[in-house]
Design a protein around this motif. Structure first.
Motif, PDB file in Angstrom:
ATOM      1  N   GLY A   1       0.785  -1.225   0.000  1.00 17.98           N
ATOM      2  CA  GLY A   1       0.000   0.000   0.000  1.00 17.98           C
ATOM      3  C   GLY A   1       0.815   1.272   0.000  1.00 17.98           C
ATOM      4  O   GLY A   1       0.258   2.364   0.093  1.00 17.98           O
ATOM      5  N   PHE A   2       2.148   1.131  -0.096  1.00 15.76           N
ATOM      6  CA  PHE A   2       3.032   2.288  -0.145  1.00 15.76           C
ATOM      7  C   PHE A   2       3.865   2.218  -1.421  1.00 15.76           C
ATOM      8  O   PHE A   2       4.057   1.141  -1.988  1.00 15.76           O
ATOM      9  CB  PHE A   2       3.949   2.334   1.079  1.00 15.76           C
ATOM     10  N   VAL A   3       4.359   3.362  -1.886  1.00 14.63           N
ATOM     11  CA  VAL A   3       5.143   3.394  -3.122  1.00 14.63           C
ATOM     12  C   VAL A   3       6.382   4.258  -2.930  1.00 14.63           C
ATOM     13  O   VAL A   3       6.383   5.195  -2.118  1.00 14.63           O
ATOM     14  CB  VAL A   3       4.325   3.948  -4.322  1.00 14.63           C
TER      15      VAL A   3
ATOM     16  N   ALA B   1      12.318  10.373  -9.477  1.00 19.36           N
ATOM     17  CA  ALA B   1      12.642  11.796  -9.665  1.00 19.36           C
ATOM     18  C   ALA B   1      11.614  12.471 -10.559  1.00 19.36           C
ATOM     19  O   ALA B   1      11.187  13.605 -10.298  1.00 19.36           O
ATOM     20  CB  ALA B   1      14.041  11.926 -10.264  1.00 19.36           C
ATOM     21  N   SER B   2      11.170  11.770 -11.631  1.00 20.06           N
ATOM     22  CA  SER B   2      10.212  12.394 -12.560  1.00 20.06           C
ATOM     23  C   SER B   2       8.871  12.627 -11.876  1.00 20.06           C
ATOM     24  O   SER B   2       8.227  13.656 -12.097  1.00 20.06           O
ATOM     25  CB  SER B   2      10.029  11.513 -13.796  1.00 20.06           C
ATOM     26  N   ASP B   3       8.438  11.682 -11.015  1.00 20.46           N
ATOM     27  CA  ASP B   3       7.178  11.859 -10.300  1.00 20.46           C
ATOM     28  C   ASP B   3       7.266  13.018  -9.312  1.00 20.46           C
ATOM     29  O   ASP B   3       6.332  13.809  -9.171  1.00 20.46           O
ATOM     30  CB  ASP B   3       6.798  10.580  -9.552  1.00 20.46           C
ATOM     31  N   ILE B   4       8.393  13.101  -8.621  1.00 17.16           N
ATOM     32  CA  ILE B   4       8.571  14.179  -7.644  1.00 17.16           C
ATOM     33  C   ILE B   4       8.561  15.533  -8.344  1.00 17.16           C
ATOM     34  O   ILE B   4       7.922  16.484  -7.888  1.00 17.16           O
ATOM     35  CB  ILE B   4       9.866  13.976  -6.848  1.00 17.16           C
ATOM     36  N   ARG B   5       9.248  15.615  -9.476  1.00 17.89           N
ATOM     37  CA  ARG B   5       9.264  16.882 -10.220  1.00 17.89           C
ATOM     38  C   ARG B   5       7.874  17.229 -10.736  1.00 17.89           C
ATOM     39  O   ARG B   5       7.481  18.403 -10.750  1.00 17.89           O
ATOM     40  CB  ARG B   5      10.267  16.794 -11.366  1.00 17.89           C
ATOM     41  N   ALA B   6       7.128  16.214 -11.182  1.00 14.80           N
ATOM     42  CA  ALA B   6       5.773  16.461 -11.693  1.00 14.80           C
ATOM     43  C   ALA B   6       4.870  16.990 -10.578  1.00 14.80           C
ATOM     44  O   ALA B   6       4.088  17.929 -10.787  1.00 14.80           O
ATOM     45  CB  ALA B   6       5.198  15.179 -12.284  1.00 14.80           C
ATOM     46  N   VAL B   7       4.983  16.395  -9.386  1.00 15.09           N
ATOM     47  CA  VAL B   7       4.180  16.864  -8.252  1.00 15.09           C
ATOM     48  C   VAL B   7       4.577  18.286  -7.877  1.00 15.09           C
ATOM     49  O   VAL B   7       3.714  19.143  -7.624  1.00 15.09           O
ATOM     50  CB  VAL B   7       4.343  15.916  -7.044  1.00 15.09           C
ATOM     51  N   ASN B   8       5.867  18.562  -7.843  1.00 17.94           N
ATOM     52  CA  ASN B   8       6.324  19.910  -7.505  1.00 17.94           C
ATOM     53  C   ASN B   8       5.809  20.942  -8.507  1.00 17.94           C
ATOM     54  O   ASN B   8       5.403  22.047  -8.141  1.00 17.94           O
ATOM     55  CB  ASN B   8       7.851  19.949  -7.442  1.00 17.94           C
ATOM     56  N   GLU B   9       5.846  20.565  -9.791  1.00 22.12           N
ATOM     57  CA  GLU B   9       5.358  21.459 -10.843  1.00 22.12           C
ATOM     58  C   GLU B   9       3.867  21.735 -10.650  1.00 22.12           C
ATOM     59  O   GLU B   9       3.407  22.874 -10.760  1.00 22.12           O
ATOM     60  CB  GLU B   9       5.609  20.807 -12.208  1.00 22.12           C
TER      61      GLU B   9
ATOM     62  N   GLY C   1      -4.528   0.892  -7.438  1.00 21.33           N
ATOM     63  CA  GLY C   1      -4.852   2.307  -7.361  1.00 21.33           C
ATOM     64  C   GLY C   1      -5.303   2.773  -5.988  1.00 21.33           C
ATOM     65  O   GLY C   1      -5.739   3.911  -5.820  1.00 21.33           O
ATOM     66  N   ARG C   2      -5.218   1.922  -4.992  1.00 22.74           N
ATOM     67  CA  ARG C   2      -5.665   2.263  -3.629  1.00 22.74           C
ATOM     68  C   ARG C   2      -4.467   2.160  -2.693  1.00 22.74           C
ATOM     69  O   ARG C   2      -3.974   1.058  -2.434  1.00 22.74           O
ATOM     70  CB  ARG C   2      -6.766   1.303  -3.201  1.00 22.74           C
ATOM     71  N   PHE C   3      -3.999   3.298  -2.206  1.00 18.68           N
ATOM     72  CA  PHE C   3      -2.775   3.330  -1.425  1.00 18.68           C
ATOM     73  C   PHE C   3      -3.049   3.720   0.023  1.00 18.68           C
ATOM     74  O   PHE C   3      -4.063   4.327   0.343  1.00 18.68           O
ATOM     75  CB  PHE C   3      -1.781   4.308  -2.050  1.00 18.68           C
ATOM     76  N   ARG C   4      -2.105   3.385   0.886  1.00 22.27           N
ATOM     77  CA  ARG C   4      -2.236   3.722   2.306  1.00 22.27           C
ATOM     78  C   ARG C   4      -1.605   5.071   2.628  1.00 22.27           C
ATOM     79  O   ARG C   4      -1.764   5.581   3.727  1.00 22.27           O
ATOM     80  CB  ARG C   4      -1.574   2.626   3.142  1.00 22.27           C
ATOM     81  N   GLN C   5      -0.847   5.615   1.706  1.00 21.11           N
ATOM     82  CA  GLN C   5      -0.261   6.948   1.871  1.00 21.11           C
ATOM     83  C   GLN C   5      -0.438   7.695   0.564  1.00 21.11           C
ATOM     84  O   GLN C   5      -0.086   7.189  -0.505  1.00 21.11           O
ATOM     85  CB  GLN C   5       1.230   6.846   2.210  1.00 21.11           C
TER      86      GLN C   5
END
Length: 504
Positions: A18-20, A24-32, A127-131
């Motif tokens: 339930g955690f991922v 780097a690309s995901d982190i940058r996308a979230v920051n953007e 698609g269902r995560f704990r965090q």
């Protein structure tokens, strides 16, 4: 015979269910994405606040401890003073605690936003995560529905700031008071009917999943699913079911408003709820937000157990392909509403509040589907290679690296085993470095450095057929004075950027 020492077992690396891990690309996308959301919130006059990941469990409200270990829905632990603490389930309950604890210092109305991870102690699945991350905005201390109308407008502006065009989204608005009026009108008012009302709320919450026919069964005798499992219904009669389904099935509010007002006439809250819906509709229309952006829609049933007045939901209307290959509407990416009772739990006095929450991960998926995220270029660092390992040489390589960084160029000095130079170039290739800086003893004696254009070199290597072609292709490697290092690197990077622009 002595026992042989047992070889220690290697620890198995495993990610908790339930955690991922985030790349780097995901982190940058979230920051953007969050930077664009934050800009809209700031534009509306909201200020940031941050609350801790842990709260005392009784502050979470919905998940009060009812056993020796309060872990239903939340991750909990007991502190050394024997008080239960839990990882926050959402960002709203911690805000209510923060407001109550600092009530005398906070300027009301208190307009604030915050982004952060929340945690659910639930069974994980596809698609269902704990965090996961939420991004909330709230106004505390504003009793009028003009604050709810503003929230809806800010949601619409946020989606457009993220590149979602009009026609691809809608903010849908309902009101808990109207539903309360409908329930009272069909005979489900009063404390003695609380359990039955809750069953009705849970039934209509399944509207998207089961459709009107399935909800009618859940409102009436009950429903059996494909596996044969039976869910007991709310026990309404046919006339009651018809009136509930009329309410949640309204598609054109203007056409149905008169009949809805007649249905809830004489109830304690229904008429008030209809007036609030009409006022929100008038306010947003006056501000230029028409029904293609913000729409009164009684089919919105999110969080009706939680909210006390207007509720709203941001829905994306474009199609995506699901895991079964079917075209489906993307659906909700966030929502909220008025929760006047949450802060009041701590205060013993009414404290009005309204707000909404964006599901960051889900919205990020939508933006990637639209090609609206991750389009900003991230240039990998220029690599300063290491030819000699003595202190003087290392200091020189580090000086080159810092000169590049001081000029705003992303750069790194190779930190691995420098004795195998070929491995340094392999590293640069795998990393996607645009340029390698090389200086051996000969170059040092002459006060020069070699610059290897790795992008151009890679392109040319695909065209080289013989030694003559190879010698001609040496333009991908240049020798320049140390003093010209930064200027030449900037020149090569600019040429590479122009090539990408022409190609793309």
């Amino acid at each position: 015979m002595s026992d042989k020492q047992k070889k220690p077992q290697k620890l198995k690396a495993r990610l908790p269910r339930g955690f991922v891990d985030r790349s780097a690309s995901d982190i940058r996308a979230v920051n953007e994405m969050t930077a664009k959301i934050r800009a809209v919130y700031e534009h509306y006059g909201f200020d940031p606040v941050e609350t801790p990941l842990f709260e005392y469990t009784d502050a979470l409200g919905k998940f009060l401890p009812d056993s020796d270990r309060p872990n239903e829905g939340v991750f909990s632990l007991q502190d050394d003073d024997e008080q239960w603490m839990s990882l926050r389930y959402d960002l709203t309950a911690p805000l209510a605690r923060h407001v109550a604890e600092n009530f005398n210092e906070i300027q009301l109305p208190y307009r604030t936003y915050r982004a952060g991870y929340v945690f659910r102690n639930e069974k994980p699945g596809p698609g269902r995560f704990r965090q996961f991350m939420q991004f909330d905005a709230d106004t505390v201390g504003a009793p009028g529905v003009q604050a709810d109308a503003e929230m809806c407008m800010m949601m619409a502006d946020t989606l457009e700031a993220l590149g979602i065009k009009r026609g691809d989204y809608v903010i849908r608005v309902n009101n808990r008071k109207v539903l309360d009026g409908v329930l009272e009108a069909i005979g489900l008012g009063g404390d003695d009917k609380a359990a039955q009302r809750l069953n009705v709320l849970r039934a209509i919450d399944k509207l998207d999943k089961f459709g009107p026919e399935g909800v009618a069964l859940l409102l009436g005798p009950g429903r059996k699913d494909e596996s044969g499992d039976f869910t007991k219904g709310a026990g309404l009669d046919a006339d009651q079911i018809e009136k509930v389904l009329f309410f949640v099935g309204i598609k054109d509010y203007a056409e149905s408003a008169v009949r809805l007002a007649e249905l809830v006439a004489g109830t304690s809250k229904g008429g008030e709820g209809v007036e609030e819906l009409n006022l929100i509709g008038s306010l947003v229309t006056s501000a230029g937000y028409h029904s293609d952006r913000i729409k009164i829609d009684p089919s919105v049933v999110r969080g009706l157990e939680y909210y006390t007045g207007p509720v709203y939901e941001a829905e994306l209307l474009f199609d995506v392909t699901n895991e079964k290959g079917e075209k489906v509407v993307f659906g909700s990416v966030g929502g909220g509403g008025r929760y006047d009772g949450l802060v009041s739990r701590f205060m013993g006095q009414p404290v009005p509040a309204t707000g909404f929450s964006i599901g960051v991960s889900r919205l990020m998926t939508a933006l990637k589907n639209l090609g609206k995220l991750g389009t900003e270029e991230v240039i990998e660092p220029v690599l300063v290679t290491v030819m000699d390992g003595d202190v003087e040489a290392m200091g020189r390589y580090q000086r080159f690296t810092q000169q590049l960084r001081a000029a705003g160029i992303r750069a790194e000095m190779f930190q691995g085993n420098w004795k195998k130079f070929g491995n340094q170039l392999k590293y640069a290739d795998r990393r996607g470095c645009p340029i390698a800086i090389i200086q051996g003893g000969d170059e040092r004696a002459q006060g020069v450095v070699q610059l290897k254009d790795l992008i151009e070199g890679k392109r040319l290597s695909g065209e080289i057929e013989d030694n003559a072609s190879w010698r001609e292709a040496r333009v991908a490697q240049e020798t320049v004075p140390e003093a010209d290092l930064v200027a030449k690197v900037l020149e090569i990077l600019a040429a590479q950027a122009e090539d990408r622009k022409r190609a793309g």
